[in-house]
Design a protein around this motif. Structure first.
Motif: not given
Length: 162
Positions: A43-45, A103-107, A109-117, A131-136
């Protein structure tokens, strides 16, 4: 000029309806079946890849062309066409553009800031769930709104003199 603007508004809105529809019924369904870390990284990609001039031109183009078509038809204040254009404009601007920006863009941006590594597995699971529930949900609103706006514009093109 009016016919050209109507055609471009209809095409651009239809392209957005198609994108949101395809995302809802193919991309989201595919992502629902992958693990949490793969979901987040994919999703980040996709968030980065969709930010391109072609998407922007169509998305913003529909947001400008639909009100412009309404303006060009404003002399027919009591006509069915004018009312359909007014409804298409409101539905697209609120349900597609507004939901995207508020709604979608703030979500995204929040996901993009999350460091999954570096995140724990619990944080990854939590991040996906919130993320997924709200975004969908918001994408479903965009899908329905852009599809309704598109149908209204098609009606205006097919029955311009009602």
């Amino acid at each position: 000029m009016t016919n050209i603007v109507m055609a471009l508004a209809t095409i651009s809105t239809g392209l957005m309806a198609g994108l949101f529809f395809a995302w809802s019924f193919s991309v989201n369904n595919g992502l629902a079946n992958v693990g949490d870390i793969l979901f987040i990284k994919t999703f980040q990609s996709m968030n980065k890849s969709i930010q391109n001039p072609f998407f922007s031109i169509i998305f913003i183009g529909a947001a400008f062309l639909t009100p412009w078509a309404l303006y060009l038809n404003s002399d027919a204040t009591s006509s069915f066409t004018f009312l359909c254009l007014l409804a298409a404009t409101i539905v697209y601007l609120v349900g597609s553009v507004g939901v995207t920006f508020f709604a979608n863009l703030p979500l995204n941006e929040s996901l993009d800031a999350f460091d999954a590594d570096t995140a724990s597995s619990e944080d990854i699971i939590f991040q996906r769930r919130i993320f997924e529930r709200k975004w969908n949900l918001f994408n479903t609103i965009r899908t329905i709104s852009s599809l309704l706006a598109f149908v209204l514009l098609v009606i205006c093109c097919v029955y311009p003199s009602i």
